[in-house]
Design an enzyme around this catalytic site. Structure first.
Site, PDB file in Angstrom:
ATOM      1  N   LYS A  55       1.125  -6.901  16.029  1.00 44.77           N
ATOM      2  CA  LYS A  55       1.153  -7.874  14.922  1.00 44.77           C
ATOM      3  C   LYS A  55       2.085  -9.039  15.292  1.00 44.77           C
ATOM      4  O   LYS A  55       1.791 -10.198  14.995  1.00 44.77           O
ATOM      5  CB  LYS A  55       1.648  -7.222  13.622  1.00 44.77           C
ATOM      6  CG  LYS A  55       0.678  -6.273  12.950  1.00 44.77           C
ATOM      7  CD  LYS A  55      -0.567  -6.948  12.383  1.00 44.77           C
ATOM      8  CE  LYS A  55      -0.306  -7.809  11.173  1.00 44.77           C
ATOM      9  NZ  LYS A  55      -1.560  -8.356  10.593  1.00 44.77           N
ATOM     10  N   THR A  81       3.500  -8.949   8.557  1.00 47.45           N
ATOM     11  CA  THR A  81       4.292  -7.841   8.012  1.00 47.45           C
ATOM     12  C   THR A  81       5.785  -7.975   8.323  1.00 47.45           C
ATOM     13  O   THR A  81       6.161  -8.565   9.342  1.00 47.45           O
ATOM     14  CB  THR A  81       3.759  -6.511   8.615  1.00 47.45           C
ATOM     15  OG1 THR A  81       4.706  -5.478   8.376  1.00 47.45           O
ATOM     16  CG2 THR A  81       3.559  -6.602  10.126  1.00 47.45           C
ATOM     17  N   ASP A  82       6.610  -7.384   7.467  1.00 52.57           N
ATOM     18  CA  ASP A  82       8.060  -7.360   7.723  1.00 52.57           C
ATOM     19  C   ASP A  82       8.388  -6.532   8.973  1.00 52.57           C
ATOM     20  O   ASP A  82       9.492  -6.637   9.520  1.00 52.57           O
ATOM     21  CB  ASP A  82       8.833  -6.824   6.506  1.00 52.57           C
ATOM     22  CG  ASP A  82       8.446  -5.406   6.084  1.00 52.57           C
ATOM     23  OD1 ASP A  82       7.512  -4.820   6.668  1.00 52.57           O
ATOM     24  OD2 ASP A  82       9.095  -4.881   5.150  1.00 52.57           O
ATOM     25  N   GLU A  83       7.426  -5.700   9.421  1.00 54.94           N
ATOM     26  CA  GLU A  83       7.721  -4.818  10.556  1.00 54.94           C
ATOM     27  C   GLU A  83       7.926  -5.594  11.857  1.00 54.94           C
ATOM     28  O   GLU A  83       8.434  -5.046  12.827  1.00 54.94           O
ATOM     29  CB  GLU A  83       6.623  -3.751  10.699  1.00 54.94           C
ATOM     30  CG  GLU A  83       6.551  -2.908   9.436  1.00 54.94           C
ATOM     31  CD  GLU A  83       5.689  -1.665   9.530  1.00 54.94           C
ATOM     32  OE1 GLU A  83       5.570  -1.097  10.615  1.00 54.94           O
ATOM     33  OE2 GLU A  83       5.145  -1.268   8.488  1.00 54.94           O
ATOM     34  N   TYR A 120       1.857  -0.840  16.476  1.00 56.93           N
ATOM     35  CA  TYR A 120       1.345  -1.631  15.345  1.00 56.93           C
ATOM     36  C   TYR A 120       2.138  -2.927  15.208  1.00 56.93           C
ATOM     37  O   TYR A 120       1.582  -4.023  15.236  1.00 56.93           O
ATOM     38  CB  TYR A 120       1.425  -0.816  14.035  1.00 56.93           C
ATOM     39  CG  TYR A 120       1.299  -1.675  12.791  1.00 56.93           C
ATOM     40  CD1 TYR A 120       0.093  -2.311  12.475  1.00 56.93           C
ATOM     41  CD2 TYR A 120       2.385  -1.876  11.923  1.00 56.93           C
ATOM     42  CE1 TYR A 120      -0.025  -3.117  11.345  1.00 56.93           C
ATOM     43  CE2 TYR A 120       2.281  -2.678  10.797  1.00 56.93           C
ATOM     44  CZ  TYR A 120       1.065  -3.293  10.511  1.00 56.93           C
ATOM     45  OH  TYR A 120       0.954  -4.104   9.398  1.00 56.93           O
TER      46      TYR A 120
HETATM   47  P1  NAD Z   1      -6.360  -1.862   5.527  1.00 52.22           P
HETATM   48  O1  NAD Z   1      -6.212  -0.953   6.695  1.00 52.22           O
HETATM   49  O2  NAD Z   1      -6.551  -1.285   4.166  1.00 52.22           O
HETATM   50  O3  NAD Z   1      -7.583  -2.866   5.769  1.00 52.22           O
HETATM   51  C1  NAD Z   1      -7.806  -3.518   6.990  1.00 52.22           C
HETATM   52  C2  NAD Z   1      -9.198  -4.154   6.911  1.00 52.22           C
HETATM   53  O4  NAD Z   1      -9.436  -4.859   8.141  1.00 52.22           O
HETATM   54  C3  NAD Z   1     -10.321  -3.119   6.781  1.00 52.22           C
HETATM   55  O5  NAD Z   1     -11.247  -3.550   5.811  1.00 52.22           O
HETATM   56  C4  NAD Z   1     -10.959  -3.079   8.169  1.00 52.22           C
HETATM   57  O6  NAD Z   1     -12.332  -2.739   8.149  1.00 52.22           O
HETATM   58  C5  NAD Z   1     -10.729  -4.523   8.608  1.00 52.22           C
HETATM   59  N1  NAD Z   1     -10.723  -4.671  10.076  1.00 52.22           N
HETATM   60  C6  NAD Z   1     -10.022  -3.950  10.979  1.00 52.22           C
HETATM   61  N2  NAD Z   1     -10.272  -4.385  12.225  1.00 52.22           N
HETATM   62  C7  NAD Z   1     -11.146  -5.409  12.097  1.00 52.22           C
HETATM   63  C8  NAD Z   1     -11.760  -6.276  13.037  1.00 52.22           C
HETATM   64  N3  NAD Z   1     -11.533  -6.154  14.338  1.00 52.22           N
HETATM   65  N4  NAD Z   1     -12.597  -7.235  12.555  1.00 52.22           N
HETATM   66  C9  NAD Z   1     -12.850  -7.363  11.231  1.00 52.22           C
HETATM   67  N5  NAD Z   1     -12.297  -6.554  10.308  1.00 52.22           N
HETATM   68  C10 NAD Z   1     -11.452  -5.595  10.733  1.00 52.22           C
HETATM   69  O7  NAD Z   1      -5.091  -2.817   5.582  1.00 52.22           O
HETATM   70  P2  NAD Z   1      -4.193  -3.489   4.452  1.00 52.22           P
HETATM   71  O8  NAD Z   1      -3.116  -2.559   4.087  1.00 52.22           O
HETATM   72  O9  NAD Z   1      -5.063  -4.074   3.410  1.00 52.22           O
HETATM   73  O10 NAD Z   1      -3.511  -4.664   5.305  1.00 52.22           O
HETATM   74  C11 NAD Z   1      -4.111  -5.951   5.385  1.00 52.22           C
HETATM   75  C12 NAD Z   1      -3.203  -6.888   6.166  1.00 52.22           C
HETATM   76  O11 NAD Z   1      -1.919  -6.948   5.540  1.00 52.22           O
HETATM   77  C13 NAD Z   1      -2.961  -6.451   7.610  1.00 52.22           C
HETATM   78  O12 NAD Z   1      -2.968  -7.608   8.431  1.00 52.22           O
HETATM   79  C14 NAD Z   1      -1.578  -5.835   7.571  1.00 52.22           C
HETATM   80  O13 NAD Z   1      -0.932  -5.956   8.823  1.00 52.22           O
HETATM   81  C15 NAD Z   1      -0.914  -6.674   6.494  1.00 52.22           C
HETATM   82  N6  NAD Z   1       0.187  -6.002   5.784  1.00 52.22           N
HETATM   83  C16 NAD Z   1      -0.012  -4.761   5.243  1.00 52.22           C
HETATM   84  C17 NAD Z   1       1.042  -4.160   4.551  1.00 52.22           C
HETATM   85  C18 NAD Z   1       0.878  -2.793   3.909  1.00 52.22           C
HETATM   86  O14 NAD Z   1       1.870  -2.235   3.443  1.00 52.22           O
HETATM   87  N7  NAD Z   1      -0.315  -2.238   3.828  1.00 52.22           N
HETATM   88  C19 NAD Z   1       2.280  -4.813   4.421  1.00 52.22           C
HETATM   89  C20 NAD Z   1       2.426  -6.093   4.985  1.00 52.22           C
HETATM   90  C21 NAD Z   1       1.356  -6.674   5.660  1.00 52.22           C
HETATM   91  P1  TYD Z   2       3.712   4.235   5.712  1.00 52.26           P
HETATM   92  O1  TYD Z   2       3.054   4.270   4.370  1.00 52.26           O
HETATM   93  O2  TYD Z   2       2.978   4.775   6.890  1.00 52.26           O
HETATM   94  O3  TYD Z   2       4.160   2.723   5.952  1.00 52.26           O
HETATM   95  P2  TYD Z   2       5.134   2.087   7.109  1.00 52.26           P
HETATM   96  O4  TYD Z   2       5.270   3.054   8.219  1.00 52.26           O
HETATM   97  O5  TYD Z   2       4.340   0.893   7.514  1.00 52.26           O
HETATM   98  O6  TYD Z   2       6.418   1.766   6.430  1.00 52.26           O
HETATM   99  O7  TYD Z   2       5.085   5.018   5.606  1.00 52.26           O
HETATM  100  C1  TYD Z   2       6.086   4.640   4.691  1.00 52.26           C
HETATM  101  C2  TYD Z   2       7.295   5.527   4.936  1.00 52.26           C
HETATM  102  O8  TYD Z   2       6.954   6.876   4.606  1.00 52.26           O
HETATM  103  C3  TYD Z   2       7.737   5.556   6.378  1.00 52.26           C
HETATM  104  O9  TYD Z   2       9.162   5.639   6.420  1.00 52.26           O
HETATM  105  C4  TYD Z   2       7.130   6.832   6.928  1.00 52.26           C
HETATM  106  C5  TYD Z   2       7.135   7.746   5.722  1.00 52.26           C
HETATM  107  N1  TYD Z   2       6.042   8.771   5.672  1.00 52.26           N
HETATM  108  C6  TYD Z   2       6.351  10.112   5.489  1.00 52.26           C
HETATM  109  O10 TYD Z   2       7.521  10.504   5.364  1.00 52.26           O
HETATM  110  N2  TYD Z   2       5.326  11.021   5.455  1.00 52.26           N
HETATM  111  C7  TYD Z   2       4.034  10.636   5.599  1.00 52.26           C
HETATM  112  O11 TYD Z   2       3.123  11.528   5.589  1.00 52.26           O
HETATM  113  C8  TYD Z   2       3.716   9.239   5.765  1.00 52.26           C
HETATM  114  C9  TYD Z   2       2.296   8.770   5.925  1.00 52.26           C
HETATM  115  C10 TYD Z   2       4.761   8.339   5.791  1.00 52.26           C
END
Ligand code: NAD
Ligand code: TYD
Length: 335
Positions: free
Chosen positions: A151, A123-125, A147
């Site tokens: 990561k 992630t960019d975070e 988080y």
């Molecule tokens: P999500 O929360 O929708 O899904 C996570 C999945 O991982 C779920 O199916 C969960 O059951 C599984 N999981 C969790 N812990 C586990 C474990 N210990 N063993 C096996 N499976 C496990 O997440 P997402 O949004 O699809 O994110 C997927 C990946 O992409 C993550 O690594 C996240 O850090 C990365 N990512 C997400 C975003 C975003 O905006 N959502 C952005 C950049 C990177």
């Molecule tokens: P989020 O979807 O949790 O992603 P991330 O924290 O990984 O960027 O949140 C996106 C942005 O929205 C973040 O600046 C927090 C804000 N946010 C709210 O203002 N209200 C909310 O209820 C949630 C879940 C997020």
């Protein structure tokens, strides 16, 4: 390719699994613990497909992992498995440490023993917040939440396996994803479903935090591209084409759902809230990838998907999510 897709029952992992099986003809085994965020129904489009299998297992569970790898003998492991919500990491960090630190370690050891390709989804975070400009792969790592800190730890462990053991790894870091199948704890689906139900729209602080939005289909294509064309040992950033302040995203959702602006409510800010994320994607673009979905179009399509897929979100909005919502926001949702 034969792929073990860890965390493939989640939002992005299931998007990637569908792409690889249906568009690339890969054989995919999804290996997922099925936490609250992991949903087998995300993989319904693949059920019964000869190129697909689902195995329930945790990445930190070395025994189940070993059996699965023995049975499937994949060419590569792609690791999406993670705890992914910043607010939950602030309230209860323990699962984040277990999955990202121990889980990544167990996966890396399994890959080392069998000499498998390994791609870590990140992630960019990990770079932290940036007021102006944009992060490249060379930017220092400054994570700010449990988080992003865990990561970052996982990314560093992955890189250490390349430097120390020569494990063939790559890392792909995405910006904020959105699209169908996203668990409604995240900003966009939370606001869409609340707007459709007439529930208040809780904006943290002044709502002027900026996120760099990428459609999950575009991020999944970037991950596939890095797997096929990336140089081993390298990190590739994949950022979306558009940056938006949260307030603008929420206002657009209000407009497109026909909800009332009066639902918007400023609530207490997230502790340690990162102000802005911005990711440069020049390195992965040089490999031939580019994002295809602009935010305005992708957001409208995502809203349509949530409108049309009540069967998907209804069980979530009446289950664990209700208790989480009350804990996090101090109020109950209307059903
Ligand atoms: P999500 O929360 O929708 O899904 C996570 C999945 O991982 C779920 O199916 C969960 O059951 C599984 N999981 C969790 N812990 C586990 C474990 N210990 N063993 C096996 N499976 C496990 O997440 P997402 O949004 O699809 O994110 C997927 C990946 O992409 C993550 O690594 C996240 O850090 C990365 N990512 C997400 C975003 C975003 O905006 N959502 C952005 C950049 C990177
Ligand atoms: P989020 O979807 O949790 O992603 P991330 O924290 O990984 O960027 O949140 C996106 C942005 O929205 C973040 O600046 C927090 C804000 N946010 C709210 O203002 N209200 C909310 O209820 C949630 C879940 C997020």
């Amino acid at each position: 390719m034969k792929l073990l897709v860890c965390g493939g029952a989640g939002f992005i992992g299931s998007t990637f699994a569908r792409q690889r099986v249906l568009e690339h003809g890969d054989r995919v085994t999804v290996y997922d613990k099925l936490t609250y965020a992991g949903r087998e129904e995300n993989l319904q489009a693949l059920s019964g497909h000869a190129g697909f299998r689902f195995v329930k297992g945790a990445i930190e569970d070395a025994a189940t992992l070993a059996v699965t790898l023995e049975e499937e003998r994949p060419d590569a492991i792609v690791n999406f498995a993670a705890e992914t919500h910043v607010d939950r990491s602030i309230a209860e960090p323990d699962a984040f440490v277990r999955t990202h630190a121990l889980g990544t370690y167990v996966l890396l050891e399994a890959a080392r023993e069998r000499e498998l390709r390994y791609l870590q989804v990140s992630t960019d975070e990990v770079y932290g917040s940036i007021e102006v400009g944009t992060f490249t792969e060379e930017s220092p790592l400054h994570p700010s939440s449990p988080y992003s800190a865990t990561k970052t730890g996982a990314d560093l462990l992955v890189q250490s396996y390349f430097h120390t053991y020569g494990l063939p790894v790559t890392i792909c870091r995405g910006s904020n994803n959105y699209g169908p199948y996203q668990y409604p704890e995240k900003l966009i689906p939370l606001m869409i479903l609340n707007a459709l139900h007439g529930d208040p729209l809780p904006v943290y602080g002044d709502g002027m935090q900026v996120r760099n939005w990428i459609h999950a289909a575009d991020f999944s294509r970037a991950i596939g591209h890095v797997l096929e064309h990336g140089e081993l040992g390298e990190v590739y950033n994949a950022g979306g084409p558009d940056e938006e302040a949260n307030m603008d995203v929420v206002r657009r959702i209000v407009e497109l759902t026909g909800a009332s602006e009066s639902l918007i409510e400023h609530v207490v800010d997230r502790p340690g809230h990162d102000r802005r994320y911005s990711l440069s994607s020049e390195k992965v673009r040089a490999l031939g990838w580019e994002p295809q979905v602009r935010f305005e179009q992708g957001l409208a399509e995502t809203i349509d998907w949530y409108r049309e897929n009540e069967d998907w979100w209804r069980p979530i909005r009446s289950g664990e999510y209700l208790a989480y919502y009350e804990r996090q926001y101090g109020r109950a949702l209307q059903s």
